[in-house]
Each structure stands twice: as structure tokens, then as C-alpha cells.
Write a protein that holds these residues in place. Structure first.
Motif, short mmCIF file in Angstrom:
data_model
loop_
_atom_site.label_atom_id
_atom_site.label_comp_id
_atom_site.label_asym_id
_atom_site.label_seq_id
_atom_site.Cartn_x
_atom_site.Cartn_y
_atom_site.Cartn_z
N GLN A 8 74.85 36.21 19.77
CA GLN A 8 75.53 37.18 18.92
C GLN A 8 74.49 37.94 18.11
O GLN A 8 73.52 37.37 17.64
N ASN A 9 74.70 39.21 17.96
CA ASN A 9 73.85 40.04 17.10
C ASN A 9 72.38 40.03 17.49
O ASN A 9 71.50 39.92 16.63
N LEU A 10 72.08 40.13 18.76
CA LEU A 10 70.69 40.25 19.20
C LEU A 10 70.18 41.62 18.77
O LEU A 10 70.70 42.64 19.20
N LYS A 11 69.19 41.63 17.88
CA LYS A 11 68.64 42.88 17.37
C LYS A 11 67.42 43.25 18.19
O LYS A 11 66.48 42.47 18.30
N ARG A 12 67.45 44.47 18.78
CA ARG A 12 66.37 44.90 19.65
C ARG A 12 65.60 46.06 19.04
O ARG A 12 66.20 46.96 18.48
N ASN A 13 64.27 45.99 19.20
CA ASN A 13 63.40 47.06 18.74
C ASN A 13 62.37 47.35 19.81
O ASN A 13 61.86 46.43 20.46
N VAL A 14 62.02 48.62 19.96
CA VAL A 14 60.95 49.01 20.88
C VAL A 14 59.62 48.73 20.19
O VAL A 14 59.43 49.09 19.03
N LEU A 15 58.70 48.09 20.92
CA LEU A 15 57.39 47.78 20.35
C LEU A 15 56.47 48.99 20.45
O LEU A 15 56.44 49.69 21.46
N LYS A 16 55.69 49.20 19.41
CA LYS A 16 54.67 50.24 19.44
C LYS A 16 53.58 49.83 20.42
O LYS A 16 53.41 48.64 20.72
N SER A 17 52.84 50.81 20.91
CA SER A 17 51.86 50.53 21.96
C SER A 17 50.79 49.53 21.52
O SER A 17 50.34 48.71 22.31
N SER A 18 50.38 49.54 20.25
CA SER A 18 49.36 48.60 19.78
C SER A 18 49.88 47.16 19.81
O SER A 18 49.18 46.24 20.23
N LEU A 19 51.12 46.98 19.38
CA LEU A 19 51.72 45.64 19.42
C LEU A 19 52.01 45.22 20.86
O LEU A 19 51.84 44.06 21.22
N ARG A 20 52.39 46.15 21.68
CA ARG A 20 52.61 45.88 23.11
C ARG A 20 51.34 45.34 23.75
O ARG A 20 51.38 44.35 24.48
N ARG A 21 50.21 46.00 23.50
CA ARG A 21 48.92 45.55 24.06
C ARG A 21 48.59 44.15 23.56
O ARG A 21 48.09 43.31 24.32
N LYS A 22 48.86 43.89 22.29
CA LYS A 22 48.60 42.57 21.71
C LYS A 22 49.45 41.49 22.40
O LYS A 22 48.96 40.41 22.73
#
Length: 180
Positions: A8-22
């Protein structure tokens, strides 16, 4: 782990490219076999999302497909669906047919069940706190993902109690969960 899970209530956010690389770097550090595949699994042109659920549980999602999950800053766990695509990703432990139903119900993997088939234990010493696949003898795909409580050597020596913590199994809430 996910047998009674309700996202329930899964909150989704797109990751910025710097965090994605990490995140990609951390996954490759944990799973070196993915080094040549990470850009295929997580192509730059597709958004990598993080879904956050209760108990600090995070899901890493590409195009509505959960690839990995983790708690807080713990290890990354591949989903069984990803593991079925890349079966060599994790070390494998084997159990006999009688263990399948209880393990799919969330039971822990006991040392006696692992040492019952001593020739089926991994040849190398798998350390404690390693993410592993659990497969039934004679079957191709894993049906459970676990986290070792003890090393393979300790499992052979102690041979009593829980040897692998059951994390994710076929037909649990995560297996059945679909993102729309």
C-alpha cells in the motif's frame, strides 16, 4: 519475508543521474558478474525509479519492473524474476523436494536440510551475510532468495539451526506484485 506483504502507498521517485550511477556502481560492486550487463538492465534512456515502502524497504524499478530491493543501506537483493533471467548471478544452495512447500511459505532454510545432500553444497566457502539462490535438486530455476546466516564451512560444522534466512520466494507478495 513477503508472504503477507501489502505494498500500500508505494511512493515512487525518478532518480537523478548522479544517484543512478551511484546505485549502479554499488550493485556491480556486490555482483561483479553484472558489470557488462548493468547498462542493459538499466539503460540510460529509461528512467530508474526508487519505490519506497514501509519499514525502510526500497525497490529499484525500470519500466514498471522491479529489478532489486533492499532495506535501508543493506545488500541489494535481485528479484526472482531477474534471477531467472540471469541464473548465474548468485551462488546456489540445493534442497530436496520436501523443503519446497515450507520454504515457499516463508520457512527458514535449516542447516540439516542443506547438509542432508553434502555433495550439493557449494564447493567454495560462501561467507555469512551473502545473498544466495535456493534451488530444488533437479530443477533449473531458483524458487527462493536468501541471506546466509553462517558460512558454508560453519554450516557443515554446526549442522543445527537456521543456515539461510528466507527473503523472497515464488508466489510471495513481491512475486505477485505488479506496478502499473
Amino acid at each position: 519475508m513477503f508472504n503477507k506483504w501489502n505494498p500500500q502507498n508505494l511512493k515512487r521517485n525518478v532518480l537523478k543521474s548522479s544517484l543512478r550511477r551511484k546505485i549502479q556502481k554499488a550493485i556491480v560492486e556486490q555482483y561483479p558478474a553484472l558489470e557488462s550487463l548493468i547498462t542493459t538492465l538499466m539503460p540510460k534512456k529509461k528512467q530508474l525509479e526508487v519505490g519506497k515502502a514501509e519499514n525502510h524497504l526500497q525497490f529499484y524499478i525500470i519500466e514498471s519492473t522491479i529489478l532489486f530491493f533492499r532495506w535501508r543501506q543493506g545488500p541489494f537483493y535481485p528479484t526472482l524474476k531477474l534471477l531467472h533471467q540471469i541464473p548465474s548471478l548468485l551462488p546456489v544452495y540445493y534442497v530436496d523436494e520436501g523443503a519446497v512447500k515450507p520454504l515457499m511459505g516463508g520457512a527458514q532454510i535449516m542447516m540439516k536440510g542443506l547438509t542432508k545432500l553434502p555433495n550439493e553444497l557449494p564447493e567454495e566457502n560462501i561467507p555469512a551475510e551473502t545473498v544466495v539462490a535456493i534451488t530444488c535438486i533437479g530443477r533449473k530455476n531458483a524458487f527462493t532468495i536468501g541471506l546466509t546466516v553462517h558460512s558454508t564451512e560453519d554450516i557443515k560444522k554446526i549442522n543445527n539451526g537456521s543456515g539461510i534466512k528466507n527473503i523472497h520466494s515464488i508466489n510471495d507478495g513481491l512475486w505477485k506484485f505488479e506496478i502499473h
